[in-house]
Write a protein that holds these residues in place. Structure first.
Motif, mmCIF file in Angstrom:
data_model
loop_
_atom_site.group_PDB
_atom_site.id
_atom_site.type_symbol
_atom_site.label_atom_id
_atom_site.label_comp_id
_atom_site.label_asym_id
_atom_site.label_seq_id
_atom_site.Cartn_x
_atom_site.Cartn_y
_atom_site.Cartn_z
ATOM 1 N N ASP A 21 -8.012 8.805 2.131
ATOM 2 C CA ASP A 21 -7.677 7.485 1.574
ATOM 3 C C ASP A 21 -6.546 7.552 0.556
ATOM 4 O O ASP A 21 -6.547 6.839 -0.457
ATOM 5 C CB ASP A 21 -8.912 6.815 0.950
ATOM 6 C CG ASP A 21 -8.835 5.285 1.030
ATOM 7 O OD1 ASP A 21 -8.105 4.784 1.917
ATOM 8 O OD2 ASP A 21 -9.492 4.615 0.230
ATOM 9 N N MET A 22 -5.562 8.415 0.864
ATOM 10 C CA MET A 22 -4.385 8.489 0.010
ATOM 11 C C MET A 22 -3.438 7.323 0.259
ATOM 12 O O MET A 22 -2.527 7.069 -0.520
ATOM 13 C CB MET A 22 -3.648 9.810 0.255
ATOM 14 C CG MET A 22 -4.423 11.043 -0.166
ATOM 15 S SD MET A 22 -3.575 12.584 0.282
ATOM 16 C CE MET A 22 -2.067 12.436 -0.671
ATOM 17 N N GLY A 23 -3.644 6.628 1.372
ATOM 18 C CA GLY A 23 -2.788 5.507 1.721
ATOM 19 C C GLY A 23 -3.045 5.087 3.153
ATOM 20 O O GLY A 23 -4.043 5.479 3.769
ATOM 21 N N ALA A 24 -2.140 4.274 3.678
ATOM 22 C CA ALA A 24 -2.222 3.797 5.061
ATOM 23 C C ALA A 24 -0.976 4.273 5.807
ATOM 24 O O ALA A 24 -0.058 4.840 5.204
ATOM 25 C CB ALA A 24 -2.315 2.277 5.090
ATOM 26 N N SER A 29 0.846 -1.199 0.000
ATOM 27 C CA SER A 29 0.000 0.000 0.000
ATOM 28 C C SER A 29 0.877 1.243 0.000
ATOM 29 O O SER A 29 2.004 1.215 0.508
ATOM 30 C CB SER A 29 -0.897 0.029 1.235
ATOM 31 O OG SER A 29 -1.681 -1.137 1.323
ATOM 32 N N PRO A 30 0.400 2.341 -0.543
ATOM 33 C CA PRO A 30 1.110 3.610 -0.349
ATOM 34 C C PRO A 30 1.130 3.924 1.146
ATOM 35 O O PRO A 30 0.078 3.942 1.788
ATOM 36 C CB PRO A 30 0.264 4.627 -1.116
ATOM 37 C CG PRO A 30 -0.611 3.824 -2.014
ATOM 38 C CD PRO A 30 -0.833 2.514 -1.340
ATOM 39 N N LEU A 31 2.300 4.114 1.709
ATOM 40 C CA LEU A 31 2.409 4.378 3.136
ATOM 41 C C LEU A 31 2.637 5.864 3.391
ATOM 42 O O LEU A 31 3.483 6.495 2.742
ATOM 43 C CB LEU A 31 3.554 3.569 3.753
ATOM 44 C CG LEU A 31 3.342 2.065 3.872
ATOM 45 C CD1 LEU A 31 4.551 1.399 4.495
ATOM 46 C CD2 LEU A 31 2.082 1.757 4.681
ATOM 47 N N ILE A 32 1.876 6.407 4.306
ATOM 48 C CA ILE A 32 2.014 7.801 4.722
ATOM 49 C C ILE A 32 2.759 7.782 6.040
ATOM 50 O O ILE A 32 2.236 7.327 7.062
ATOM 51 C CB ILE A 32 0.640 8.471 4.885
ATOM 52 C CG1 ILE A 32 -0.210 8.263 3.628
ATOM 53 C CG2 ILE A 32 0.790 9.949 5.193
ATOM 54 C CD1 ILE A 32 -1.670 8.606 3.807
ATOM 55 N N VAL A 57 6.241 5.792 -0.486
ATOM 56 C CA VAL A 57 6.106 6.458 0.809
ATOM 57 C C VAL A 57 5.796 7.933 0.585
ATOM 58 O O VAL A 57 6.472 8.610 -0.192
ATOM 59 C CB VAL A 57 7.383 6.323 1.668
ATOM 60 C CG1 VAL A 57 7.240 7.128 2.957
ATOM 61 C CG2 VAL A 57 7.662 4.859 1.987
ATOM 62 N N ILE A 58 4.760 8.404 1.261
ATOM 63 C CA ILE A 58 4.429 9.826 1.272
ATOM 64 C C ILE A 58 4.921 10.390 2.597
ATOM 65 O O ILE A 58 4.474 9.976 3.657
ATOM 66 C CB ILE A 58 2.905 10.040 1.132
ATOM 67 C CG1 ILE A 58 2.380 9.378 -0.139
ATOM 68 C CG2 ILE A 58 2.572 11.529 1.155
ATOM 69 C CD1 ILE A 58 0.864 9.353 -0.241
ATOM 70 N N ASP A 59 5.891 11.303 2.545
ATOM 71 C CA ASP A 59 6.470 11.874 3.767
ATOM 72 C C ASP A 59 5.610 13.029 4.256
ATOM 73 O O ASP A 59 5.472 14.041 3.566
ATOM 74 C CB ASP A 59 7.888 12.396 3.502
ATOM 75 C CG ASP A 59 8.884 11.272 3.339
ATOM 76 O OD1 ASP A 59 9.101 10.538 4.311
ATOM 77 O OD2 ASP A 59 9.451 11.127 2.237
ATOM 78 N N ILE A 60 5.066 12.891 5.451
ATOM 79 C CA ILE A 60 4.299 13.971 6.078
ATOM 80 C C ILE A 60 4.708 14.036 7.545
ATOM 81 O O ILE A 60 4.512 13.077 8.291
ATOM 82 C CB ILE A 60 2.775 13.749 5.955
ATOM 83 C CG1 ILE A 60 2.343 13.728 4.492
ATOM 84 C CG2 ILE A 60 2.021 14.834 6.716
ATOM 85 C CD1 ILE A 60 0.856 13.494 4.281
ATOM 86 N N THR A 61 5.275 15.141 7.946
ATOM 87 C CA THR A 61 5.763 15.268 9.317
ATOM 88 C C THR A 61 4.643 15.578 10.297
ATOM 89 O O THR A 61 4.606 15.061 11.405
ATOM 90 C CB THR A 61 6.843 16.365 9.393
ATOM 91 O OG1 THR A 61 7.960 15.957 8.607
ATOM 92 C CG2 THR A 61 7.306 16.578 10.822
ATOM 93 N N SER A 62 3.712 16.420 9.903
ATOM 94 C CA SER A 62 2.627 16.831 10.793
ATOM 95 C C SER A 62 1.626 15.695 10.993
ATOM 96 O O SER A 62 1.111 15.134 10.022
ATOM 97 C CB SER A 62 1.906 18.050 10.208
ATOM 98 O OG SER A 62 0.658 18.243 10.834
ATOM 99 N N ILE A 63 1.339 15.372 12.256
ATOM 100 C CA ILE A 63 0.351 14.333 12.558
ATOM 101 C C ILE A 63 -1.024 14.753 12.057
ATOM 102 O O ILE A 63 -1.795 13.936 11.534
ATOM 103 C CB ILE A 63 0.313 14.037 14.073
ATOM 104 C CG1 ILE A 63 1.603 13.327 14.507
ATOM 105 C CG2 ILE A 63 -0.897 13.181 14.428
ATOM 106 C CD1 ILE A 63 1.781 11.946 13.948
#
Length: 310
Positions: A235-238, A190-193, A219-225
């Protein structure tokens, strides 16, 4: 170099203006300007520059500002340690907590401190793990909640809890289906966030993936929770994270958390303090309360997926 010069410099940075800082410090502006010049001469560097937005710290000034704040805090703590009573601790205690642990621990700890130690001024900071480590090392924090990555030898450390990481999706996500658990290999399809590498969780996940002989996929890098939650709800990923930041959404039925089968994926939550800076009575009281609150949260099941190590 004098303590008053550090106070003056911090005030100039905080207020962004010589005139405003002079007013707050109750000194005349020429005297404040002179002290800043003496400080710059001693350090051999320009600490402030004028801009359209007022007085701003230079790169050297930003570095010195961090150290000045830490020194002033340690002086304040030393005075408090001499003055305060062991029966009724008072003073300022600063605790840093990562974004991914604050959902479980921050509010219960804050509530317990206000009830038990009303005379303690409690400063709670939510930051990335890397930033907390630096602030603890330089003395701006009395404590930090960190994750044991084998590199905490420079701090006094007390393990608090072992927290499972799970595969988390939107409740009706196409990436979850009707499974009750998921393998690590399947999760990686799955695309992982995920938080960035500065975040304490990410290196642990990637290490487990390598140990299993697998490779990270998209992997989608997102720092902010907060933004990470929004991406999951879109639903961009898990994600693979501890459950604590998502407790409210899971309880409302908006998200699902699936155990990851076939691999032990967890993190050790640790309370850290400096080995070089003594703890005040107030800090010792906070330390004891952190241990008590953590144990109670784990024992009662309110910290979902966490097992007490106390």
């Amino acid at each position: 170099m004098e303590l008053r010069q550090l106070r003056y410099f911090v005030a100039i940075v905080d207020h962004g203006s010589l005139s405003r800082a002079a007013k707050v410090l109750h000194i005349v502006q020429p005297a404040l300007s002179q002290q800043l010049q003496l400080l710059e001469d001693e350090l051999g560097a320009s600490l402030m520059h004028r801009s359209a937005q007022g007085m701003q710290a230079t790169d050297a000034g930003k570095i010195f500002y961090e150290h000045a704040q830490a020194i002033l805090k340690q002086v304040h703590d030393a005075r408090s340690a001499v003055a305060q009573s062991t029966d009724k601790p008072s003073g300022t205690v600063a605790l840093g907590i990562p974004q991914s642990a604050s959902g479980a621990l921050a509010f219960p700890l804050l509530a317990a401190l206000r009830e038990k130690y009303p005379d303690i001024v409690f400063q709670l900071t939510e930051e990335l793990t890397g930033h907390l480590t630096e602030q603890l090392r330089c003395g701006r924090l009395n404590f930090a909640i960190l994750f044991d990555d084998g590199q905490l030898g420079g701090f006094n450390s007390k393990p608090l809890a072992e927290e499972d990481m799970m595969y988390i999706t939107r409740a009706d996500s196409r990436f979850a289906g009707k499974r009750k658990s998921i393998s690590l290999a399947k999760a990686l399809q799955s695309p992982l966030i995920l938080p960035s590498l500065q975040h304490g969780v990410r290196p642990r996940i990637e290490s487990k993936v390598r140990q299993a002989g697998l490779q990270m996929g998209e992997v989608i890098d997102i720092t902010s929770i907060a933004i990470l939650k929004s991406a999951i709800m879109a639903d961009m990923g898990a994600t693979i994270l501890p459950v604590s930041p998502f407790l409210a959404e899971i309880e409302r039925g908006e998200m699902r958390a699936l155990p990851i089968s076939g691999v032990s994926l967890s993190r050790t939550v640790v309370l850290c303090s400096s080995k070089n800076i003594p703890l005040t009575n107030a800090a010792l009281a906070v330390q004891k309360l952190v241990l008590e609150v953590t144990h109670d949260l784990c024992a009662s099941g309110r910290w979902l997926g966490a097992q007490s190590l106390l």
